[in-house]
Design a protein around this motif. Structure first.
Motif, PDB file in Angstrom:
ATOM      1  N   THR A 348      27.912  31.151  43.076  1.00  0.00           N
ATOM      2  CA  THR A 348      28.001  29.692  43.148  1.00  0.00           C
ATOM      3  C   THR A 348      29.249  29.206  42.433  1.00  0.00           C
ATOM      4  O   THR A 348      29.555  29.639  41.323  1.00  0.00           O
ATOM      5  CB  THR A 348      26.767  29.030  42.510  1.00  0.00           C
ATOM      6  N   ILE A 349      29.968  28.302  43.093  1.00  0.00           N
ATOM      7  CA  ILE A 349      31.143  27.687  42.485  1.00  0.00           C
ATOM      8  C   ILE A 349      31.097  26.189  42.776  1.00  0.00           C
ATOM      9  O   ILE A 349      30.983  25.766  43.928  1.00  0.00           O
ATOM     10  CB  ILE A 349      32.451  28.323  43.011  1.00  0.00           C
ATOM     11  N   ASP A 350      31.108  25.390  41.729  1.00  0.00           N
ATOM     12  CA  ASP A 350      31.055  23.938  41.842  1.00  0.00           C
ATOM     13  C   ASP A 350      29.905  23.488  42.754  1.00  0.00           C
ATOM     14  O   ASP A 350      30.104  22.712  43.691  1.00  0.00           O
ATOM     15  CB  ASP A 350      32.393  23.386  42.360  1.00  0.00           C
ATOM     16  N   LYS A 380      40.406  30.029  43.704  1.00  0.00           N
ATOM     17  CA  LYS A 380      38.971  29.890  43.949  1.00  0.00           C
ATOM     18  C   LYS A 380      38.400  31.204  44.473  1.00  0.00           C
ATOM     19  O   LYS A 380      37.322  31.642  44.036  1.00  0.00           O
ATOM     20  CB  LYS A 380      38.736  28.759  44.944  1.00  0.00           C
ATOM     21  N   LEU A 381      39.114  31.849  45.401  1.00  0.00           N
ATOM     22  CA  LEU A 381      38.651  33.135  45.924  1.00  0.00           C
ATOM     23  C   LEU A 381      38.651  34.191  44.814  1.00  0.00           C
ATOM     24  O   LEU A 381      37.710  34.999  44.707  1.00  0.00           O
ATOM     25  CB  LEU A 381      39.531  33.588  47.087  1.00  0.00           C
ATOM     26  N   THR A 382      39.686  34.189  43.982  1.00  0.00           N
ATOM     27  CA  THR A 382      39.742  35.130  42.852  1.00  0.00           C
ATOM     28  C   THR A 382      38.542  34.944  41.936  1.00  0.00           C
ATOM     29  O   THR A 382      37.927  35.912  41.475  1.00  0.00           O
ATOM     30  CB  THR A 382      41.045  34.935  42.054  1.00  0.00           C
ATOM     31  N   ALA A 383      38.184  33.680  41.664  1.00  0.00           N
ATOM     32  CA  ALA A 383      37.049  33.385  40.797  1.00  0.00           C
ATOM     33  C   ALA A 383      35.745  33.894  41.406  1.00  0.00           C
ATOM     34  O   ALA A 383      34.877  34.419  40.695  1.00  0.00           O
ATOM     35  CB  ALA A 383      36.960  31.877  40.554  1.00  0.00           C
ATOM     36  N   VAL A 387      33.610  38.127  39.667  1.00  0.00           N
ATOM     37  CA  VAL A 387      32.272  38.372  39.122  1.00  0.00           C
ATOM     38  C   VAL A 387      31.473  39.379  39.956  1.00  0.00           C
ATOM     39  O   VAL A 387      30.322  39.664  39.641  1.00  0.00           O
ATOM     40  CB  VAL A 387      31.481  37.048  39.015  1.00  0.00           C
ATOM     41  N   GLN A 388      32.100  39.923  41.015  1.00  0.00           N
ATOM     42  CA  GLN A 388      31.420  40.926  41.839  1.00  0.00           C
ATOM     43  C   GLN A 388      31.494  42.293  41.164  1.00  0.00           C
ATOM     44  O   GLN A 388      32.511  42.627  40.534  1.00  0.00           O
ATOM     45  CB  GLN A 388      32.051  40.981  43.229  1.00  0.00           C
ATOM     46  N   PRO A 428      32.598  30.729  38.118  1.00  0.00           N
ATOM     47  CA  PRO A 428      31.433  31.623  38.103  1.00  0.00           C
ATOM     48  C   PRO A 428      31.344  32.557  36.904  1.00  0.00           C
ATOM     49  O   PRO A 428      30.254  33.046  36.593  1.00  0.00           O
ATOM     50  CB  PRO A 428      31.600  32.418  39.410  1.00  0.00           C
ATOM     51  N   ASP A 429      32.475  32.821  36.217  1.00  0.00           N
ATOM     52  CA  ASP A 429      32.386  33.715  35.056  1.00  0.00           C
ATOM     53  C   ASP A 429      31.699  33.041  33.868  1.00  0.00           C
ATOM     54  O   ASP A 429      31.400  33.677  32.855  1.00  0.00           O
ATOM     55  CB  ASP A 429      33.773  34.225  34.650  1.00  0.00           C
ATOM     56  N   GLY A 430      31.428  31.725  33.987  1.00  0.00           N
ATOM     57  CA  GLY A 430      30.725  31.002  32.938  1.00  0.00           C
ATOM     58  C   GLY A 430      31.566  30.649  31.737  1.00  0.00           C
ATOM     59  O   GLY A 430      31.064  30.087  30.758  1.00  0.00           O
ATOM     60  N   VAL A 431      32.865  30.921  31.797  1.00  0.00           N
ATOM     61  CA  VAL A 431      33.747  30.703  30.642  1.00  0.00           C
ATOM     62  C   VAL A 431      34.974  29.862  31.006  1.00  0.00           C
ATOM     63  O   VAL A 431      35.331  28.920  30.285  1.00  0.00           O
ATOM     64  CB  VAL A 431      34.228  32.061  30.060  1.00  0.00           C
TER      65      VAL A 431
END
Length: 472
Positions: A348-350, A380-383, A387-388, A428-431
């Protein structure tokens, strides 16, 4: 969509007019005390209800249409030299811009710790002293730069050169032979100003969310200008120092400039050459090492189709290198479509959740290459990928602007600009925040120049694969 909205509006207008006519007729019958008074009263009430609903729907539809118009319409750019505003009109125009910025940018400014009120007062004072529209245009560029967002810019055209450049720290070199310039030529001054100082000067007119991204853009854009049609470059080649005048062209003239300048440097040809090199590299890697390679130069029109055509032949490889270096982004829908082929678990992103396409998604180990010019949709794609569990990100921190919903505005005096409206969010990394930070790689790689025999992101990825194959 536009035609549908027009039909919908016309229908509501017709219903509104009919309601007015019927309502007035019923009022007339009541005034004349004609028969069936109760029916006439019900007619008035029903007419008012239908009229209210139609007007409300027209208003809601106008807001939707206005929003759609602000997002997708193509703005009209102009050169600063073409502005024709009096000093008073410049002040009126800037007051309009301030009002729009205050209404749409306040939350972003707060997150970035920008004192919007103080900034507006400072630049309002500057605009009050302008003597002509060109001065106003340059002040506008500085104002938008201080909003610190690469999606927040005035739509001013630039004079450009096709001379290819590469930069590191405060130095800029010619990256390939063109005109009477040679690869490795060091640019030591522009218009008599030492290159490092010139870059610092250009920072005031360069949009970006992070200082590093702005500095890199200012450096590679030293042969671009909002007002000048040529640049005087002082070149160091070996022990020789000489000057070269670099002509800058309008967008419409870039493919009409003299042939000796245009040869090997037209942007379309350069992009085509890069794509052919990428395809050739992918074939070689797959044939000899069973390594997949896909370079995505942007997420604009055709990017999903191009990606899918490459995925058919590379997804069978146990390792896949996805090159997002120098990718400036594009359409969010294209980013999410491509992401569904590469992620192995939902992310999930935004508040948008992307689900993997289980039947077609990549199952091997994915290495993503990034740099300072990886921005917007590419960030955005990198983010999403970082996390994968099967992804390793290699390179340098990205530009720091994952892409914000941006609206296009036009003042009553014709100045057009784009303004980000989406509040920064946690990735998505939460940081990491979506703006102002940039995405850090898992393996950081130092900057290299094209002619240096050093490990860049691509070579580092190949080394990582070899170690993984050997189990080290």
């Amino acid at each position: 969509m536009n035609s549908f909205l027009n039909i919908y509006n016309i229908t509501n207008i017709i219903l509104t007019l009919l309601s007015v006519v019927i309502g007035l007729y019923c009022v007339y019958r009541i005034a004349k005390k004609k028969k069936r008074m109760l029916l006439s009263c019900l007619g008035v009430i029903l007419s008012l209800v239908v009229m209210s609903l139609c007007i409300w729907k027209l208003y809601e539809n106008y807001k939707s249409h206005d929003l759609w118009f602000k997002i997708v319409r193509k703005p009209q750019s102009c050169y600063i030299s073409e502005l024709c505003l009096s000093p008073k009109q410049c002040q009126e125009d800037f007051n309009e811009i301030i009002e729009i910025v205050n209404d749409n940018y306040q939350e972003i400014a707060n997150r970035k710790k920008i004192d919007l009120q103080k900034l507006n007062v400072e630049y309002k004072e500057k605009v009050s002293k302008v003597e002509d529209a060109q001065q106003y245009g340059l002040i506008l560029l500085q104002y938008f730069t201080n909003l610190r967002n690469m999606h927040t810019i005035p739509f001013f055209s630039m004079y450009r050169s096709a001379v290819p450049l590469v930069t590191r720290n405060d130095s800029v070199w010619i990256s390939s032979d063109i005109m009477n310039l040679r690869q490795k030529d060091l640019i030591i001054a522009i218009d008599g100003i030492i290159t490092a100082d010139y870059i610092k000067k250009q920072l005031a007119y360069t949009a970006g969310s992070t200082y590093l991204a702005r500095k890199k853009l200012a450096a590679v854009n030293i042969f671009k200008s909002d007002v000048d049609t040529s640049k005087r470059a002082t070149i160091l080649r070996g022990d020789s120092v000489f000057e070269v005048f670099i002509p800058l062209y309008e967008e419409k003239d870039r493919h009409e400039k003299p042939q000796k300048v245009a040869q090997d440097s037209a942007e379309v040809s350069l992009q085509g050459m890069k794509q052919r090199v990428s395809l050739l590299l992918a074939k070689v890697l797959k044939r000899w090492d069973n390594i997949g390679y896909i370079r995505i130069p942007h997420f604009g029109s055709g990017s999903v189709e191009y990606f899918c055509s490459q995925a058919d032949s590379t997804f069978e490889c146990p390792y896949l290198i996805l090159d997002l270096q120098k990718n400036p982004g594009g359409k969010g829908g294209n980013v999410f479509s491509i992401a569904s082929y590469l992620i192995s678990k939902s992310v999930t992103i935004d508040k948008i959740t992307i689900e993997p396409d289980i039947s077609r998604s990549y199952k091997g180990k994915l290495l993503v290459l990034i740099d300072e010019f990886t921005s917007s949709g590419a960030e955005k794609l990198t983010a999403l990928l970082k996390v994968q569990p099967n992804v390793t990100v290699i390179g340098r921190r990205t530009g720091g602007d994952c892409g914000s919903m941006a609206f296009k505005f036009r003042t009553s005096h014709g100045i057009e600009f784009k303004l980000a409206t989406q509040t920064p969010y946690i990735l998505p990394d939460g940081v990491t925040w979506s703006e102002g930070e940039g995405i850090s790689p898992d393996i950081e790689v130092a900057e290299t120049l094209p002619w240096e025999d050093k490990k860049d992101a691509f070579k580092t990825a190949l080394d990582w694969i070899e170690k993984d194959k050997s189990g080290k």
